[in-house]
Design a protein around this motif. Sequence first.
Motif, PDB file in Angstrom:
ATOM      1  N   ILE A   1       5.178   9.859   1.661  1.00 56.23           N
ATOM      2  CA  ILE A   1       4.052  10.390   0.889  1.00 56.23           C
ATOM      3  C   ILE A   1       4.241  11.887   0.692  1.00 56.23           C
ATOM      4  O   ILE A   1       4.454  12.629   1.655  1.00 56.23           O
TER       5      ILE A   1
ATOM      6  N   ALA B   1      -5.692   8.219  -2.595  1.00 59.74           N
ATOM      7  CA  ALA B   1      -4.436   8.176  -1.851  1.00 59.74           C
ATOM      8  C   ALA B   1      -4.523   7.250  -0.645  1.00 59.74           C
ATOM      9  O   ALA B   1      -3.610   6.468  -0.376  1.00 59.74           O
TER      10      ALA B   1
ATOM     11  N   ALA C   1      -2.256   3.903  -0.178  1.00 64.97           N
ATOM     12  CA  ALA C   1      -1.343   3.759   0.960  1.00 64.97           C
ATOM     13  C   ALA C   1      -1.674   2.527   1.796  1.00 64.97           C
ATOM     14  O   ALA C   1      -0.778   1.889   2.362  1.00 64.97           O
TER      15      ALA C   1
END
Length: 229
Positions: free
Chosen positions: A51, A39, A43
């Motif tokens: 998110i 993640a 990002a």
Amino acid sequence: MTKEKILVVDDEEDILELVRYNLIREGYTVACAAAGEEALKSAASDPVDLIVLDLMLPGIDGLEVARRLKLNPGTKDTPIVMLSAKGEEADIVTGLELGADDYVTKPFSPRILVARIKAVIRRRSGAVAQESNILNVRELVIHRGRRHVTAGGRSLELTYTEFQVLYFLARRPGWVFTRSQIVDAVRGDDYPVTDRSVDVQIVGLRKKLGRLGTYIETVRGVGYRFIEN
């Protein structure tokens, strides 16, 4: 109208697919990650508008992911909706204190989750429209609403595309963008992408910016970035 891009983070494949399906049905673009480290990398490399973050993740848990996202200048302003089976008051308070915009407990209704996401995006969009209409970067002032730029107090005459490229780079200082990403942001996915078309815009921008043209840095073999300081 193009909808926002959302990163969904959950290690349970069924939940990941359920959330992804419902968001896509609402018109959002969706990226997925099944672990904390994945993640964070996603990002950082591919900016998103929100998110959805599970807390019980393998490796780096969701709370630590949230902490790191909020410490990173490039992701600190990205809204987070936490999604977790941990529904005690203390858990919710901890999540919100870490900077989450909302907290949804499992089991959950997909419709309610989507409604919460829409509400967060609406609030953030309104705040951005009010707070970031004017972007100040050292000696550079970019007024998005008026499409006006001053460099060292000097007013600049920029073309539509030059302004779009400058604003796109300046709003995320330090981020490296490929030429394709720049063109997609300025013109859309269906615009023909060529290295030369982006390079020409950058050359023109640097010339008009004068000594402040050094704010735009070439990253050899990749693209361009707006230097942080």
